[in-house]
Motif scaffolding. Structure first.
Motif, short mmCIF file in Angstrom:
data_model
loop_
_atom_site.label_atom_id
_atom_site.label_comp_id
_atom_site.label_asym_id
_atom_site.label_seq_id
_atom_site.Cartn_x
_atom_site.Cartn_y
_atom_site.Cartn_z
N PHE A 1 0.74 -1.08 0.04
CA PHE A 1 -0.08 -0.04 0.01
C PHE A 1 0.92 1.26 0.04
O PHE A 1 0.78 1.83 1.06
CB PHE A 1 -0.81 -0.07 1.25
CG PHE A 1 -1.72 -1.40 1.45
CD1 PHE A 1 -2.68 -1.65 0.37
CD2 PHE A 1 -1.36 -2.00 2.63
CE1 PHE A 1 -3.45 -2.82 0.87
CE2 PHE A 1 -1.98 -3.25 2.75
CZ PHE A 1 -3.08 -3.59 1.83
N PRO A 2 1.57 1.57 -1.04
CA PRO A 2 2.38 2.72 -1.19
C PRO A 2 1.68 4.04 -1.15
O PRO A 2 2.16 4.92 -0.57
CB PRO A 2 3.09 2.53 -2.33
CG PRO A 2 2.35 1.81 -3.40
CD PRO A 2 1.53 0.67 -2.34
N THR A 3 0.52 4.24 -1.45
CA THR A 3 -0.28 5.15 -1.57
C THR A 3 -1.61 4.92 -1.03
O THR A 3 -2.78 5.21 -1.85
CB THR A 3 -0.35 5.73 -3.09
OG1 THR A 3 -0.95 4.69 -3.85
CG2 THR A 3 0.82 6.11 -3.53
N ARG B 1 -7.02 1.62 -1.48
CA ARG B 1 -7.50 1.96 -2.79
C ARG B 1 -8.26 0.43 -3.35
O ARG B 1 -9.06 0.47 -4.30
CB ARG B 1 -6.73 2.37 -3.86
CG ARG B 1 -6.27 3.73 -3.35
CD ARG B 1 -5.27 4.29 -4.38
NE ARG B 1 -4.51 5.63 -3.93
CZ ARG B 1 -4.90 6.70 -3.67
NH1 ARG B 1 -6.38 6.87 -4.20
NH2 ARG B 1 -4.54 7.87 -3.01
N ASP B 2 -7.67 -0.61 -2.94
CA ASP B 2 -7.76 -1.85 -3.51
C ASP B 2 -8.04 -2.97 -2.32
O ASP B 2 -7.21 -3.67 -1.97
CB ASP B 2 -6.93 -2.49 -4.36
CG ASP B 2 -7.38 -3.68 -5.30
OD1 ASP B 2 -8.23 -4.34 -4.83
OD2 ASP B 2 -6.31 -4.32 -5.90
N ILE C 1 -1.71 3.86 6.81
CA ILE C 1 -2.16 2.69 7.66
C ILE C 1 -1.65 2.79 8.90
O ILE C 1 -0.35 2.97 8.87
CB ILE C 1 -1.47 1.55 6.74
CG1 ILE C 1 -2.07 1.24 5.38
CG2 ILE C 1 -1.89 0.24 7.28
CD1 ILE C 1 -3.54 1.47 4.85
N ARG C 2 -2.35 2.15 9.90
CA ARG C 2 -1.88 2.20 11.19
C ARG C 2 -1.78 0.74 11.58
O ARG C 2 -2.20 -0.35 11.41
CB ARG C 2 -3.02 2.83 12.01
CG ARG C 2 -2.49 2.87 13.72
CD ARG C 2 -3.80 3.27 14.83
NE ARG C 2 -4.66 2.38 15.03
CZ ARG C 2 -5.92 2.47 14.45
NH1 ARG C 2 -6.14 3.45 13.27
NH2 ARG C 2 -6.66 1.60 14.86
N VAL C 3 -0.51 0.72 12.02
CA VAL C 3 0.19 -0.72 12.54
C VAL C 3 0.29 -0.75 13.95
O VAL C 3 1.20 0.00 14.47
CB VAL C 3 1.39 -1.19 11.61
CG1 VAL C 3 1.94 -2.55 12.25
CG2 VAL C 3 1.13 -0.83 10.22
#
Length: 240
Positions: free
Chosen positions: A163-165, A186-187, A170-172
């Motif tokens: 998920f580069p964009t 996005r996907d 993204i919270r980990v």
């Protein structure tokens, strides 16, 4: 993903006590007691592993000490009866030995142990020479990893590549080895892939993916539900 142990040689015990084929029954028992181990590899030549003697192999002598077994037992447990009369490592050992190569992954070693129902495995090189011993407790060491160390690896090796964009960063978060991923992507078809890759990170106990897709646009997506339609995966066996 190379910050932590990934192969057997990273966690194995390198100092190993072993036997020759001619080791006597009493010497084997004494060695097990002295080193506090339940099994010993048997070597020949240039430290090539040819078998393993375990406590189970030795106990047959005690089990059949009191008398001759009946005919049914003789037929059903012929190999145990042979070991009951054995006096050397060559006669007692289980052969060929179940071993694992030093370059095998920890997951591969765990599968071999489970399939063979053994607690430890001799570690060998490509020529079958003894390099060490790996035990169940050695394989469990990866679960001692620090939560933040796991989180950093997930961010760098999974999230940054998949998920580069992201729509929303993204919270980990990691708590006691359980990884939570949250954010908008996005996907959403990549969610099961992300869960699978995170589980492959050493030290991860479980994965909870709370990843959602783009928010609904009422003017264009009137027939679709609100943006909470993103996929969620949770639990070790859930990949959808």
């Amino acid at each position: 993903m190379h910050d932590t142990p990934h192969i057997v040689s990273d966690v194995m015990t390198r100092t190993v006590v072993a036997l020759g084929r001619g080791a006597t029954f009493k010497d084997i028992v004494k060695t097990m007691q002295q080193w506090k181990v339940s099994a010993l590899p048997v070597l020949e030549g240039e430290r090539r592993v040819v078998g393993v003697v375990s406590e189970a192999d030795l106990l047959a002598k005690e089990e059949f000490r009191d008398g001759d077994p009946d005919r049914y037992t003789q037929l059903r447990r012929l190999s145990d009866l042979v070991k009951a009369g054995a006096v050397t490592a060559e006669e007692l050992m289980t052969a060929p030995a179940v071993t694992v190569p030093a370059y095998a992954s920890l997951a591969q070693a765990a599968r071999i142990m489970a399939r063979s129902k053994v607690k430890r495995l001799p570690v060998v090189d490509d020529e079958g020479r003894l390099k060490g011993i790996v035990s169940r407790s050695d394989l469990l060491k990866v679960f001692l990893r620090d939560d933040e160390e796991i989180a950093e690896e997930v961010r760098r090796e999974v999230v940054a590549h998949l998920f580069p964009t992201p729509i929303v960063p993204i919270r980990v978060e990691v708590s006691d080895g359980v990884v939570t991923l949250a954010g908008r992507i996005r996907d959403t078809t990549l969610v099961p892939v992300a869960a699978r890759l995170v589980r492959a990170v050493e030290g991860v106990v479980d994965v909870d993916c709370v990843l959602m897709g783009p928010p609904r646009r009422p003017d264009l997506d009137a027939d679709f539900p609100d943006g909470e339609e993103g996929r969620r995966t949770s639990g070790v066996g859930d990949t959808s």
